[in-house]
Structure formats: structure tokens, C-alpha cells
Design an enzyme around this catalytic site. Structure first.
Site, PDB file in Angstrom:
ATOM      1  N   HIS A 225      -6.578  -0.844  -6.755  1.00 24.26           N
ATOM      2  CA  HIS A 225      -7.117  -0.151  -5.583  1.00 24.26           C
ATOM      3  C   HIS A 225      -6.883   1.354  -5.744  1.00 24.26           C
ATOM      4  O   HIS A 225      -5.762   1.800  -5.986  1.00 24.26           O
ATOM      5  CB  HIS A 225      -6.398  -0.699  -4.346  1.00 24.26           C
TER       6      HIS A 225
ATOM      7  N   GLU B 130     -12.105  -2.022  -3.995  1.00 23.97           N
ATOM      8  CA  GLU B 130     -12.060  -0.610  -3.586  1.00 23.97           C
ATOM      9  C   GLU B 130     -11.384   0.208  -4.690  1.00 23.97           C
ATOM     10  O   GLU B 130     -10.572   1.100  -4.414  1.00 23.97           O
ATOM     11  CB  GLU B 130     -11.299  -0.441  -2.270  1.00 23.97           C
TER      12      GLU B 130
ATOM     13  N   CYS C 135     -11.377   8.505   0.971  1.00 21.10           N
ATOM     14  CA  CYS C 135      -9.903   8.533   0.898  1.00 21.10           C
ATOM     15  C   CYS C 135      -9.417   8.635  -0.544  1.00 21.10           C
ATOM     16  O   CYS C 135      -8.355   9.215  -0.802  1.00 21.10           O
ATOM     17  CB  CYS C 135      -9.307   7.253   1.483  1.00 21.10           C
TER      18      CYS C 135
ATOM     19  N   CYS D   6     -10.291   4.602   7.990  1.00 17.48           N
ATOM     20  CA  CYS D   6      -9.272   5.367   7.258  1.00 17.48           C
ATOM     21  C   CYS D   6      -9.791   6.735   6.806  1.00 17.48           C
ATOM     22  O   CYS D   6      -9.037   7.712   6.776  1.00 17.48           O
ATOM     23  CB  CYS D   6      -8.789   4.572   6.043  1.00 17.48           C
TER      24      CYS D   6
ATOM     25  N   HIS E  85       0.871  -1.181   0.000  1.00 18.71           N
ATOM     26  CA  HIS E  85       0.000   0.000   0.000  1.00 18.71           C
ATOM     27  C   HIS E  85       0.902   1.223   0.000  1.00 18.71           C
ATOM     28  O   HIS E  85       1.489   1.586   1.018  1.00 18.71           O
ATOM     29  CB  HIS E  85      -0.920   0.020   1.213  1.00 18.71           C
TER      30      HIS E  85
HETATM   31  O1  FUB Z   1      -5.764  -0.342   3.526  1.00 15.30           O
HETATM   32  C1  FUB Z   1      -5.719   0.919   4.150  1.00 15.30           C
HETATM   33  C2  FUB Z   1      -6.929   1.727   3.771  1.00 15.30           C
HETATM   34  O2  FUB Z   1      -8.117   1.057   4.194  1.00 15.30           O
HETATM   35  C3  FUB Z   1      -7.130   1.896   2.283  1.00 15.30           C
HETATM   36  O3  FUB Z   1      -6.442   2.974   1.749  1.00 15.30           O
HETATM   37  C4  FUB Z   1      -8.586   2.044   2.168  1.00 15.30           C
HETATM   38  O4  FUB Z   1      -9.062   1.829   0.858  1.00 15.30           O
HETATM   39  C5  FUB Z   1      -9.107   1.061   3.168  1.00 15.30           C
HETATM   40  O5  FUB Z   1      -9.153  -0.205   2.635  1.00 15.30           O
HETATM   41 ZN    ZN Z   2     -10.781   5.567   3.509  1.00 13.07          ZN
END
Ligand code: FUB
Ligand code: ZN
Length: 646
Positions: free
Chosen positions: A274, A326, A344, A410, A200
Site C-alpha cells: 500500500h 492502493e 495521499c 482521506c 497503517h
Molecule cells: O486507510 C487509511 C487511508 O484510506 C489510506 O491511507 C488510504 O489509502 C485510504 O485507503
Molecule cells: Zn487518500
């Protein structure tokens, strides 16, 4: 403090949040964050048990959040508790800006106590992650693909810079520099290092922020390393999975497109996977492009920008239509009612757009930054700062409402920190120029290489497009001032000290004034805001025969509270010339749009599902409100794309 001591590549950087005093529209929102949201976020973290996990003085708590499930039904290696450090970090960042705006000794003591927990938790070698120190010890750096370790580190770095900027307290900054040094030793091309990167993205942009704040070149270099390593072969996540003794093919997301590691970044041409991950990656790439004047990254990003904004972005600036990943699906797949469009993700799009301005003003980026900010992102926070949207559909039958909290929290601190930091998005500052990207009642004190420039904006924007900008200088100075003319405005005009300025050809959508400025110079920029009907590309099936109504940067919607239920019975006229505006007192005086419209009425239906008789048409006045304000009154239906007669 965010003066960079490094030799600067040319480019524009955002001012630190405290450099811009914001009032007016955004000032009210910032006050709500300072007065309510920051403390609410802190208290929800307490209630969730986050500090039980972080504080080394407390007993190790049980795992509270459910594990994700793999395709074969077995528990996965991930749960949302793994990245609680990141949620807490965003709360610290929000609180930092809130404290700067409104000193609050109680909130400050609480944040200092959290910082103290992190300081005590930090290991001798600099490592710092509450999950892998306390919940799953012995497994650090074994699953970068899923476990968010570098992502958490990145958010804590951002929090550290923000808290130092706001309070001048160094404790968290020192902790995070030690952690950054640890990460710098651990990751890289040498044989004794891991050639890895995070599943991520976030660490990249955070290292740039830390490098800019501290003047440490090695943090910028490490950000570049993570960008360059991504997607190279042999694929790090395959190698790492083999070391753990698991088959990478069993991964629940199946494709590395999910985390944008399917190709080296410079070979990527399509925005995939994502949504938040993608936007954070591109943000980091844009920052690296700015710091290293890297045209190869800039060219890649331009292609990705076109791909996103011409085929995959909602009119609200929301992105990522699907809940399953997502994120992104097929081109033009932009369903309204089922839109995921995570808060987000809109925030992250703003972040990317703002960083695309690092290499110079260009309104295609600032326009989208503004579009995402005022619509898809701001919708995530209720007007009083107490409730939050996670997903942001463009149509609701009445069942979609803001949460007080979310299992995966988040979004609340992400939109809160963004609102609280809005001043830093308003300007770009280079050695010899200032670009004004966003308009709003405010005073900015901006340091160019040889002069301090004070810019005071007086305006009711976004209610009205007239902006008076006063220039304050200790002594006369020559520099370039670039003023954005939003793409939605066809008839801009400008005066300087009362004289009309001929606008002529604009450069990248900005009026550029390179001149010797005097203290007291006054610019008046007029950006007339007409009500516009927007039509979607015909491949967007959900929007066929419908229009979205916009005024200035705001996208509007119909709500049941103003138009009664069955909003799909409303039909707007072919042109919107008769539109009027009128303030809505219960929405802070925001301007509603009133439009003569028609409404289908089924008087003869008798409950039948199908009927040969068409509906009657009644004349009505449709009342539309800014999309970001929906669900602040009585719950009910909402609709952005409204049927239109042609
Ligand atoms: O995985 C961390 C955060 O939680 C992501 O950026 C969001 O999409 C949510 O899944
Ligand atoms: Zn979020």
C-alpha cells in the site's frame, strides 16, 4: 514553540508553519484553503456524522459505512468509519494553519468544540479512539493490523502540534501527550507490554513531531521502537490474530508486504504494498535516522528511494498504480488511464522526500519532493479549493472529475493540510545552516543556534525561475546557506550583492555559501526554465512513442477544452524549440505551453474499424496546461503522455 530542548543530533529540521509567511503562487492556494477548504472540510465531516461518533454527549450512532468484504464474501473487520478520527484530525490540522493565516473566530470556535469532544472522550488511562470507545467497546488494541488505532492517534498528535503552533492553545496537545504516555506504557519490549505496531504506519512520524514539539525524548524513543519492532518474528499480526481466534491466512490482503511488515525494516530493499503506508513508514524511518543519527536506516532508505524513483514512480510524482491494493505492483507497471496514484500517496512521497533532507541537503530528494508537490499532489485540490481528486490518472476519456467528498475522505484534508503547511517544506534548518529546498514568494524567520535569520524570497516561481533572496539579520553572523539548483535546470547562475558567484562543482545539487553574512545581503538566483520533452524508460509500455512535456517543476497535459477531443490524435514534433508560453486567464494566469504539432484526421473512415488508408495529417497548435490544473474548466479528455514523431 517548536524549539527542541533535547540534545540535538546534527541534522536539518523543518521550520514550524508560522515561521514562513508565504505569498505568490502558494499564497493564493493557501488563501483558497483558508477561505474555503477548511470550512468545507469541517462541514463535510458534520454531514458524514463524524462528530456524532466522537462527541460522548451524543447518543452512540449506528454504523454508517459499509464493512469491507473478505475474499470468502463475509464482512471483514474493517470499514472506513474506523479511521474517522484521522480524517477529523487532518481537518483540525488544516484549520490550524488556516487560522494562523487568516483569523476566523467561527472556524476557531468550531475546532475548539471538536477538541473539547476529544478531551471529554478521553478515558481515565489516557486512551482515546472514538471507534473503540463508542462503536466497538472492549476491543481496543486487539487488531492493530487492520483497525488503524495507532494511525488515528498519530494524526491526532500531528493536529495537536499544529493547533498549538498556530493558536498557542494547549488543550489538544495535553490530551495527546496523555494518550502518547498511554501508548508508551502499552507498547514496548517488556513482558507487560505489547510488542506491536500499526498496520497503517503514521504513529512513527507523528511521535517524532510530538517529541520535537514537546522536548520529550520518550516519544522519539517510542517512534524508534515501532520502527525496530516492525516485521520481527514471531510476527505480531499472526500472534494477535491467534489471540482473536482467527486464521491470519484468511486476511484479505494475503501478504504482509501490504503493510511493509513482511521483513524487519532494515532488510527491506523493494518498495511494496500500500503506497501511503509505505511512504509514511519511510518518513518515520527517515525522522528516526535524523534524530538518532542512524546510518543503518539511512542506507536502507537510500536503497528504497532508488527502487521507487527509478522503477515505480509516475512522471507526476504519483505512486501506486493499482486500485486493488492502493499501491505497488510490478516494476515499470505505470498505466496512465487506470493509474490509481492516490493524492495521499503523492503527499506522503513529499513527506518522505522532505524527511530524507533531514541528514543534509541533497537535491535528488528535494527534486522529487517538488515533482510530487506541483503535480501528483496539487492536482488533488481544485484551484478554488472546493473539489478533490482521490485517484490521479495521467489520461482521461472525459469521465474523471473531482469529487466534492469521498466515501473514504482521506485525501481532501491531506492535500489541504499540505498546501496550508507549504512553508515548512521550503526550508531545512540546522544549528548552523539553512537549506532552501523550494522557491516561492515568501518571508521566513528561521532560528539557528545563535542567530535569527530572515530570508525574503521575491519571485514569480514556478512561472519564472528568477529568485531574489534578501538576508535579514539583527547582527552579522556566519552560517551556511545552501540553495538548491533543481536537476531540471542546466544553466543556473547566481549573484551576491551584484557580484557573480562562480558555481563550480555543486555539493549534492546545492550551492553552499558558508560565509559571514551581513544584514541586507542580496542573492539573485536564476534558474532558466526551458520547455522539456521527457521520454520514459522503454519498459513502461504505456509511454512508448510518447513524451511528457515539462517546464520548470511543472508537468503539462493536453485538455479537450484547448485541443478538442481525441487527444491521442495529437503528434508533437521531435524537438520543442518552437514552444511558447502564454497565460491562461481562467486558470489564474498560469502559463500554457503552445507547440506547433500535427493532428491525425480520418476523413475517409466512414465508421470503419480497420482501413488500409492512413489518416491525413493537419498542422495544429497544441495548447498544454499544467497537469495540476486539469479539470478546472469544461469537463473533457486529458492526456499527459502525448504521441511524438522522431
Ligand atoms: O486507510 C487509511 C487511508 O484510506 C489510506 O491511507 C488510504 O489509502 C485510504 O485507503
Ligand atoms: Zn487518500
Amino acid at each position: 514553540m517548536t524549539s527542541l530542548d533535547l540534545p540535538k543530533a546534527s541534522g536539518f529540521r523543518p521550520p514550524a508553519v508560522p515561521d514562513v509567511e508565504v505569498r505568490g503562487f502558494w499564497g493564493d492556494r493557501m488563501d483558497a484553503v483558508a477561505d474555503r477548504t477548511a470550512m468545507i472540510l469541517y462541514e463535510r465531516c458534520v454531514a458524514a456524522g463524524m462528530f456524532d461518533q466522537i462527541d460522548p454527549a451524543r447518543p452512540v450512532p449506528p454504523v454508517k459505512m459499509p464493512w469491507h468484504t473478505r475474499a470468502d464474501g463475509k464482512p471483514d473487520t474493517v470499514n472506513v468509519q474506523m479511521f474517522w478520527d484521522s480524517d477529523v484530525a487532518k481537518v483540525i490540522e488544516t484549520a490550524a494553519y488556516a487560522l494562523y493565516r487568516k483569523p476566523n473566530s467561527d472556524l476557531e470556535a468550531k475546532i475548539d468544540a471538536i477538541i473539547d469532544m476529544f478531551a471529554r472522550l478521553q478515558q481515565q488511562d489516557g486512551y482515546l479512539n472514538s471507534w473503540f470507545i463508542r462503536m466497538q467497546p472492549g476491543q481496543r488494541w486487539t487488531n492493530l493490523r487492520d483497525c488503524h488505532e495507532l494511525y488515528c492517534a498519530g494524526h491526532l498528535m500531528e493536529a495537536a502540534v499544529a493547533y498549538y503552533d498556530a493558536t498557542s492553545k494547549r488543550a489538544l496537545l495535553d490530551v495527546m501527550c496523555r494518550y502518547a504516555d498511554h501508548i508508551d506504557r502499552m507498547f514496548g519490549p517488556r513482558a507487560d507490554q505489547k510488542p506491536g505496531y500499526c498496520g497503517h504506519e503514521e504513529i512513527e512520524l507523528a511521535l517524532i513531531r510530538l517529541g520535537r514539539a514537546t522536548g520529550q525524548q520518550r516519544y522519539l524513543d517510542l517512534a524508534r521502537y515501532f520502527i525496530d519492532a516492525r516485521g520481527q518474528q514471531p510476527h505480531y499480526f499472526d500472534v494477535e490474530a491467534a489471540k482473536r481466534g482467527v486464521d491470519p491466512a484468511g486476511w484479505r490482503h494475503k501478504t504482509y508486504q501490504y503493510n511493509q511488515s513482511h521483513l524487519p525494516v532494515r532488510e527491506q530493499t523493494k518498495v511494496v504494498g500500500h503506497a501511503v503506508r509505505a511512504m509514511y513508514l519511510y518518513s518515520g524511518m527517515a525522522d528516526v535516522a535524523t534524530e538518532f543519527s542512524d546510518d543503518s536506516l539511512t542506507e536502507t532508505l537510500k536503497g528504497l528511494w532508488e527502487d521507487l524513483t527509478s522503477k515505480q514512480m509516475y512522471v507526476t510524482g504519483g505512486i501506486g498504480p493499482a486500485a486493488s491494493n492502493e499501491g505497488f505492483t510490478e516494476y515499470y507497471d505505470l498505466p496512465n488511464e487506470s493509474a490509481y496514484a492516490e493524492t495521499c500517496a503523492a503527499v506522503a512521497l513529499m513527506m518522505w522526500a522532505s524527511r530524507m533532507l533531514g541528514r543534509g541537503p541533497d537535491r535528488q530528494y528535494a527534486d522529487v519532493m517538488e515533482q510530487a508537490l506541483y503535480n501528483g499532489a496539487l492536482a488533488g485540490l481544485s484551484i478554488n479549493g472546493t473539489r478533490f481528486f482521490y485517484d490521479n490518472p495521467l489520461e482521461s476519456r472525459g469521465g474523471h472529475h473531482r469529487w466534492t467528498w469521498h466515501r473514504c475522505p482521506c485525501c481532501p484534508p491531506n492535500i489541504a493540510r499540505t498546501v496550508a503547511a507549504i512553508g515548512s517544506y521550503m526550508y531545512g534548518v540546522s544549528a548552523d545552516g539553512v537549506a532552501v529546498h523550494l522557491y516561492g514568494e515568501s518571508t521566513a524567520r528561521l532560528k539557528l543556534s545563535s542567530v535569527l535569520v530572515t530570508l525574503t524570497q521575491h519571485t514569480t516561481y514556478p512561472a519564472d525561475g528568477r529568485v531574489k533572496i534578501g538576508v535579514g539579520l539583527e547582527k552579522a553572523a556566519t552560517f551556511a546557506l545552501a540553495l538548491r539548483v533543481p536537476g531540471w535546470c542546466d544553466t543556473p547562475s547566481l549573484t551576491l550583492n551584484g557580484e557573480v558567484v562562480e558555481l563550480g562543482e555543486m555539493d549534492g545539487g546545492y550551492i553552499r555559501l558558508n560565509r559571514a553574512w551581513q544584514d541586507g545581503d542580496v542573492l539573485i538566483l536564476d534558474l532558466p526554465m526551458n520547455v522539456r520533452a521527457l521520454h520514459a524508460h522503454p519498459a513502461v509500455k504505456a509511454d512508448l512513442g510518447r513524451v511528457a512535456v515539462a517546464r520548470g517543476p511543472l508537468i503539462y497535459c493536453a485538455e479537450e477544452a484547448d485541443n478538442s477531443a481525441e487527444l491521442n490524435a495529437l503528434i508533437l514534433p521531435p524537438n520543442l524549440e518552437a514552444a511558447r508560453t502564454s497565460p491562461v486567464p481562467e486558470l489564474g494566469g498560469a502559463l500554457a505551453i503552445l507547440l506547433p504539432a500535427r493532428r491525425e484526421e480520418w476523413r475517409h473512415r466512414d465508421g470503419k474499424l480497420y482501413d488500409t488508408r492512413p489518416p491525413d495529417l493537419a498542422d495544429v497548435t497544441a495548447r498544454l496546461i499544467p497537469y495540476h490544473l486539469w479539470d478546472n474548466r469544461a469537463p473533457g479528455e486529458m492526456l499527459v503522455w502525448i504521441r511524438s514523431s522522431r
